[in-house]
Design a protein around this motif. Structure first.
Motif, PDB file in Angstrom:
ATOM      1  N   THR A   3       5.563 -33.937  -9.472  1.00 47.70           N
ATOM      2  CA  THR A   3       5.235 -33.305 -10.731  1.00 47.70           C
ATOM      3  C   THR A   3       4.759 -34.375 -11.692  1.00 47.70           C
ATOM      4  O   THR A   3       5.348 -35.441 -11.763  1.00 47.70           O
ATOM      5  CB  THR A   3       6.473 -32.602 -11.333  1.00 47.70           C
ATOM      6  OG1 THR A   3       6.948 -31.647 -10.396  1.00 47.70           O
ATOM      7  CG2 THR A   3       6.132 -31.902 -12.634  1.00 47.70           C
ATOM      8  N   ALA A   4       3.704 -34.118 -12.434  1.00 47.52           N
ATOM      9  CA  ALA A   4       3.210 -35.077 -13.405  1.00 47.52           C
ATOM     10  C   ALA A   4       3.676 -34.669 -14.791  1.00 47.52           C
ATOM     11  O   ALA A   4       3.122 -33.754 -15.399  1.00 47.52           O
ATOM     12  CB  ALA A   4       1.679 -35.135 -13.366  1.00 47.52           C
ATOM     13  N   PRO A   5       4.739 -35.294 -15.315  1.00 45.51           N
ATOM     14  CA  PRO A   5       5.285 -34.881 -16.597  1.00 45.51           C
ATOM     15  C   PRO A   5       4.405 -35.317 -17.752  1.00 45.51           C
ATOM     16  O   PRO A   5       3.578 -36.212 -17.625  1.00 45.51           O
ATOM     17  CB  PRO A   5       6.643 -35.603 -16.645  1.00 45.51           C
ATOM     18  CG  PRO A   5       6.439 -36.826 -15.816  1.00 45.51           C
ATOM     19  CD  PRO A   5       5.469 -36.418 -14.720  1.00 45.51           C
ATOM     20  N   ALA A   6       4.591 -34.679 -18.892  1.00 46.80           N
ATOM     21  CA  ALA A   6       3.883 -35.095 -20.095  1.00 46.80           C
ATOM     22  C   ALA A   6       4.355 -36.486 -20.495  1.00 46.80           C
ATOM     23  O   ALA A   6       5.421 -36.941 -20.104  1.00 46.80           O
ATOM     24  CB  ALA A   6       4.146 -34.094 -21.213  1.00 46.80           C
ATOM     25  N   GLN A   7       3.561 -37.173 -21.310  1.00 45.00           N
ATOM     26  CA  GLN A   7       3.889 -38.527 -21.706  1.00 45.00           C
ATOM     27  C   GLN A   7       5.157 -38.581 -22.542  1.00 45.00           C
ATOM     28  O   GLN A   7       5.937 -39.522 -22.470  1.00 45.00           O
ATOM     29  CB  GLN A   7       2.723 -39.146 -22.482  1.00 45.00           C
ATOM     30  CG  GLN A   7       2.892 -40.623 -22.774  1.00 45.00           C
ATOM     31  CD  GLN A   7       1.672 -41.213 -23.429  1.00 45.00           C
ATOM     32  OE1 GLN A   7       0.714 -40.519 -23.761  1.00 45.00           O
ATOM     33  NE2 GLN A   7       1.679 -42.513 -23.617  1.00 45.00           N
ATOM     34  N   ILE A   8       5.358 -37.595 -23.385  1.00 49.34           N
ATOM     35  CA  ILE A   8       6.546 -37.519 -24.226  1.00 49.34           C
ATOM     36  C   ILE A   8       7.322 -36.259 -23.850  1.00 49.34           C
ATOM     37  O   ILE A   8       6.790 -35.162 -23.905  1.00 49.34           O
ATOM     38  CB  ILE A   8       6.172 -37.477 -25.716  1.00 49.34           C
ATOM     39  CG1 ILE A   8       5.469 -38.781 -26.122  1.00 49.34           C
ATOM     40  CG2 ILE A   8       7.406 -37.251 -26.569  1.00 49.34           C
ATOM     41  CD1 ILE A   8       4.939 -38.763 -27.543  1.00 49.34           C
ATOM     42  N   ALA A   9       8.586 -36.435 -23.471  1.00 56.58           N
ATOM     43  CA  ALA A   9       9.405 -35.283 -23.093  1.00 56.58           C
ATOM     44  C   ALA A   9       9.979 -34.586 -24.324  1.00 56.58           C
ATOM     45  O   ALA A   9      10.038 -33.360 -24.394  1.00 56.58           O
ATOM     46  CB  ALA A   9      10.525 -35.725 -22.160  1.00 56.58           C
ATOM     47  N   ALA A  10      10.429 -35.381 -25.285  1.00 55.18           N
ATOM     48  CA  ALA A  10      11.036 -34.824 -26.497  1.00 55.18           C
ATOM     49  C   ALA A  10      10.904 -35.845 -27.619  1.00 55.18           C
ATOM     50  O   ALA A  10      10.780 -37.052 -27.377  1.00 55.18           O
ATOM     51  CB  ALA A  10      12.507 -34.487 -26.263  1.00 55.18           C
ATOM     52  N   ARG A  11      10.920 -35.356 -28.860  1.00 56.52           N
ATOM     53  CA  ARG A  11      10.872 -36.270 -30.002  1.00 56.52           C
ATOM     54  C   ARG A  11      11.356 -35.552 -31.251  1.00 56.52           C
ATOM     55  O   ARG A  11      11.331 -34.309 -31.327  1.00 56.52           O
ATOM     56  CB  ARG A  11       9.459 -36.807 -30.239  1.00 56.52           C
ATOM     57  CG  ARG A  11       8.421 -35.756 -30.598  1.00 56.52           C
ATOM     58  CD  ARG A  11       7.009 -36.345 -30.590  1.00 56.52           C
ATOM     59  NE  ARG A  11       6.006 -35.303 -30.738  1.00 56.52           N
ATOM     60  CZ  ARG A  11       5.327 -35.061 -31.857  1.00 56.52           C
ATOM     61  NH1 ARG A  11       5.556 -35.787 -32.942  1.00 56.52           N
ATOM     62  NH2 ARG A  11       4.421 -34.099 -31.908  1.00 56.52           N
ATOM     63  N   VAL A  12      11.814 -36.325 -32.209  1.00 54.04           N
ATOM     64  CA  VAL A  12      12.089 -35.809 -33.551  1.00 54.04           C
ATOM     65  C   VAL A  12      11.324 -36.678 -34.535  1.00 54.04           C
ATOM     66  O   VAL A  12      11.131 -37.881 -34.310  1.00 54.04           O
ATOM     67  CB  VAL A  12      13.596 -35.794 -33.889  1.00 54.04           C
ATOM     68  CG1 VAL A  12      14.353 -34.877 -32.938  1.00 54.04           C
ATOM     69  CG2 VAL A  12      14.190 -37.198 -33.861  1.00 54.04           C
ATOM     70  N   VAL A  13      10.869 -36.064 -35.626  1.00 50.80           N
ATOM     71  CA  VAL A  13      10.083 -36.758 -36.639  1.00 50.80           C
ATOM     72  C   VAL A  13      10.712 -36.513 -38.003  1.00 50.80           C
ATOM     73  O   VAL A  13      10.878 -35.352 -38.419  1.00 50.80           O
ATOM     74  CB  VAL A  13       8.616 -36.259 -36.635  1.00 50.80           C
ATOM     75  CG1 VAL A  13       7.808 -37.010 -37.709  1.00 50.80           C
ATOM     76  CG2 VAL A  13       7.977 -36.446 -35.268  1.00 50.80           C
ATOM     77  N   ASP A  14      11.093 -37.595 -38.678  1.00 48.67           N
ATOM     78  CA  ASP A  14      11.703 -37.514 -40.016  1.00 48.67           C
ATOM     79  C   ASP A  14      12.860 -36.509 -40.034  1.00 48.67           C
ATOM     80  O   ASP A  14      12.988 -35.704 -40.973  1.00 48.67           O
ATOM     81  CB  ASP A  14      10.661 -37.131 -41.067  1.00 48.67           C
ATOM     82  CG  ASP A  14       9.572 -38.182 -41.209  1.00 48.67           C
ATOM     83  OD1 ASP A  14       9.872 -39.374 -41.020  1.00 48.67           O
ATOM     84  OD2 ASP A  14       8.410 -37.807 -41.483  1.00 48.67           O
ATOM     85  N   ALA A  15      13.691 -36.566 -39.011  1.00 46.13           N
ATOM     86  CA  ALA A  15      14.769 -35.581 -38.849  1.00 46.13           C
ATOM     87  C   ALA A  15      15.893 -35.804 -39.863  1.00 46.13           C
ATOM     88  O   ALA A  15      16.466 -36.897 -39.945  1.00 46.13           O
ATOM     89  CB  ALA A  15      15.327 -35.647 -37.433  1.00 46.13           C
ATOM     90  N   VAL A  16      16.174 -34.755 -40.615  1.00 44.10           N
ATOM     91  CA  VAL A  16      17.281 -34.760 -41.568  1.00 44.10           C
ATOM     92  C   VAL A  16      18.181 -33.571 -41.252  1.00 44.10           C
ATOM     93  O   VAL A  16      17.695 -32.451 -41.065  1.00 44.10           O
ATOM     94  CB  VAL A  16      16.776 -34.658 -43.027  1.00 44.10           C
ATOM     95  CG1 VAL A  16      17.945 -34.482 -43.995  1.00 44.10           C
ATOM     96  CG2 VAL A  16      15.953 -35.886 -43.392  1.00 44.10           C
TER      97      VAL A  16
END
Length: 254
Positions: free
Chosen positions: A6-19
């Motif tokens: 399986t060729a996964p996406a480059q980023i599996a998960a992320r949060v941005v400016d998480a408060v």
């Protein structure tokens, strides 16, 4: 079962400016304070920090188990905040796996049935070859017809790991997965998580307080006071322990 299956996406998960703020007014607690972090696909990342640093909150928000006060959380290219409850439930079911400190196995089901449970609940047949390969990765082929009460704690957690990977999720979140295990069983489960990442091209994000556990990861993310304060590639138990001691010194001075 190989990493090229399986060729996964480059980023599996992320949060941005998480408060994330719990409570209001004078009693408000800012559990996350502007955290931005990426969890790369095909990697094993550990989240560490002192008690109350926000590490479990970060995992729960990144996984869609809790909502952010502000900022965004993403699984692959999907923004979790844009989903209604139904679509968020479906995303967690189809694209996210979970391993918790408690094994959460169904006592009346066999090992094989527990592994397939998420697929069966979703009405999906699943990939027989994938499930068969997982059985070998977790070393449970001779236990498939046993029930949880007939297994050791380490074996039960291995079933939970296999169940988390059964649906080929984009990312598996593990919250203190060795917390209820003795050191030997814990080492077995941590080694299993590492092998699962390498052999299935999946992604694991693990919250832990244990430097030895964190040393099994490809990278460690450190939180303190709800903020991202450091990242460590190729961690060792000694390096992680030294970093955690630095937190203790800072807290003692504050």
């Amino acid at each position: 079962m190989t990493a090229t299956a399986t060729a996964p996406a480059q980023i599996a998960a992320r949060v941005v400016d998480a408060v994330k703020v719990y409570g209001t007014g004078d009693t408000a607690v800012r559990a996350l304070d502007g955290v931005s972090v990426v969890f790369p696909a095909g990697r094993f990342t550990a989240i560490m920090g002192p008690s109350g640093s926000g590490k479990s909150t970060l995992m729960h928000c990144a996984a869609g188990l809790d909502t952010l006060t502000s900022g965004t959380a993403h699984i692959g290219g999907t923004a979790l905040g844009a989903l209604d409850d139904r679509r968020l439930t479906l995303l967690r079911r189809d694209r996210v796996g979970f391993v918790f400190q408690a094994f959460n196995l169904v006592p009346t089901l066999t090992v094989a049935e527990n592994i397939r449970l998420p697929l069966d609940l979703a009405g999906r047949g699943g990939d027989t070859e994938w499930i068969d390969g997982l059985t070998d990765v977790v070393g449970l082929r001779d236990r498939l017809h046993h029930r949880p009460a007939e297994l050791s704690g380490g074996q039960q957690q291995r079933v939970a790991v296999a169940r988390a990977f059964a649906g080929r999720p984009d990312v598996v979140f593990a919250d203190e997965p060795t917390g209820n295990l003795d050191s030997r069983s814990g080492e077995e489960v941590l080694g299993l998580l590492g092998r699962a990442v390498r052999r299935t091209a999946r992604t694991v994000v693990m919250v832990t307080h244990d430097p030895v556990a964190a040393a099994h990861a490809d990278e460690v993310v450190f939180l303190a006071d709800g903020r991202l304060v450091d990242r460590m590639a190729a961690p060792t138990a000694d390096k992680v322990l030294d970093r955690m001691k630095a937190f203790d010194v800072r807290e003692a001075r504050s």
